[in-house]
Design an enzyme around this catalytic site. Structure first.
Site, short mmCIF file in Angstrom:
data_model
loop_
_atom_site.label_atom_id
_atom_site.label_comp_id
_atom_site.label_asym_id
_atom_site.label_seq_id
_atom_site.Cartn_x
_atom_site.Cartn_y
_atom_site.Cartn_z
N ASP A 10 -21.24 28.00 84.93
CA ASP A 10 -19.90 28.56 84.74
C ASP A 10 -19.86 29.44 83.48
O ASP A 10 -20.88 30.05 83.13
CB ASP A 10 -18.87 27.41 84.71
CG ASP A 10 -19.22 26.35 83.66
OD1 ASP A 10 -19.86 26.69 82.65
OD2 ASP A 10 -18.86 25.17 83.87
N SER A 11 -18.73 29.50 82.81
CA SER A 11 -18.62 30.41 81.66
C SER A 11 -19.61 30.10 80.55
O SER A 11 -20.05 31.00 79.83
CB SER A 11 -17.20 30.38 81.08
OG SER A 11 -16.83 29.05 80.77
N ILE A 12 -19.99 28.81 80.42
CA ILE A 12 -20.90 28.46 79.33
C ILE A 12 -22.29 29.05 79.59
O ILE A 12 -23.07 29.28 78.69
CB ILE A 12 -20.93 26.92 79.12
CG1 ILE A 12 -19.49 26.44 78.84
CG2 ILE A 12 -21.84 26.54 77.97
CD1 ILE A 12 -19.33 24.92 78.83
#
Lengths: 242, 242
Positions: A10-12
């Site tokens: 995901d965004s990480i």
């Protein structure tokens, strides 16, 4: 020519090529040895990720990744009933979705090194502060995620890895071993600081090394410049290029 | 699925995924839109690079890069007779080698965006300081590279780009427009600081934009999470995935 290491998350993961990011650090550590391919989807949970799976990892690839990190859960763990409810996925479904992802990757390549990474811990207070700074009076007043709930997802992720016989990194536990992890590792209660990125990088490298994907033991794609004789460069390239 | 942007060069390219590096910044800027592929060879000059050319860019690739940066010259410009003589390539041969590289890439893909980047300027004093710190009394006492000579290579690079009708970035000139460029942009008289990396990133992005390879105008590979309806996620994925 070089093997691929794929970062799926995901965004990480998506943010991991920012300054000090764990993805960029991996690309640097494996430079001239492996390509690090970024497949991060900010905001995605495992349910939505399944739509991409066969597109990102089609069966019959001539060169599937030698290693893939699977790093989801921070969005799945958004609370049902909270402001991020849209992203919520029940923990049993989260595990089931991860299971589908791992099975599919194994079908793509039985030798692929698969590493499941749990979501990092969650700093509720830091997240509220961030919301107030960003949205002012319109900010949420109840948490959209809690550390306790995220921990349930982390536990599920590690259990599943054990069950499927793949490696895992319990980032949720690891980060909380350090005092002040809330500000040290998280910049907005949820996403990583440079120091938080460094933890992920170190943990991934450690697991890769244990699995013999050790940059220091992998060959350069082409000769190191110090091996090239200025007067007779052909010699150094003979084996690989001529 | 995503287009590739390839970074081809010497150590200044190889190091570009370190913290604050221009390559990592590009990968971040184009995340979910293009893959940035690192092909940096520390210590290489254009003469040695020719051995790799057909291996890195085989003819008949089904998916050649949409854009390639070619960033050599810092090693070619090492002085004949200096301690780095082994890397020296005369400027006429440097131009001829770059011409071969550009011609080959055009043969690989007539539509590839090719960007020639000149070597950065060279801080002789900073380089000597670095040598003294690293090698002590054994350090060289005469410069192995001079800014003036590197400037001749930079001029040759820009002239060649004009002649071949490809874009170029005159980093040698650009950096010297800023007072204190010696310490601001160079960490050891030759390689880039984080600020120096930022200049390369900005210049590359500018040229890419002029050539319509503008990240802000490129589509996401898959829907942005905000477009996904939590209750009916299939809808967002219908076009690309179902």
């Amino acid at each position: 020519m070089r093997p691929n290491i794929l970062l799926f998350g995901d965004s990480i993961t998506q943010e991991s090529f920012r300054s000090g990011g764990w993805g960029a650090s991996l690309a640097d550590a494996y430079s001239r040895k492996a390509d690090v391919v970024l497949r991060g989807y900010g905001g995605y949970n495992t349910r939505w990720t399944l739509f991409l799976l066969h597109h990102l990892f089609p069966l019959g690839l001539t060169k599937p990744p030698v290693a893939t990190t699977i790093f989801f859960g921070a969005n799945d763990a958004a609370l049902a009933g909270g402001t991020s409810e849209r992203q919520h996925v029940p923990v049993e479904e989260y595990k089931e979705n991860l299971r589908k992802i791992v099975r599919h990757l194994k079908e793509c390549s039985p030798t692929m090194l698969i590493v499941l990474i749990t979501p990092p811990p969650m700093d509720e207070e830091g997240r509220m502060e961030y919301a107030r700074e960003t949205y002012g009076e319109k900010a949420m007043t109840l948490p959209e995620r809690t550390n306790e709930t995220t921990g349930v997802y982390a536990k599920g992720c590690v259990e599943l890895a054990r069950e499927l016989g793949v490696r895992s990194i319990n980032l949720w536990s690891k980060m909380q071993e350090t005092d002040g992890w809330q500000k040290k590792y998280l910049r907005d209660g949820l996403h990583l600081t440079a120091e938080g990125n460094a933890v992920v990088f170190e943990e991934v490298v450690k697991v890769f090394k244990e699995a013999w994907l050790d940059a220091s033991e992998m060959p350069y794609d082409f000769p190191h410049h110090s091996e090239i004789d200025g007067k007779n460069p052909e010699k150094a390239f003979q084996q690989k290029c001529l």
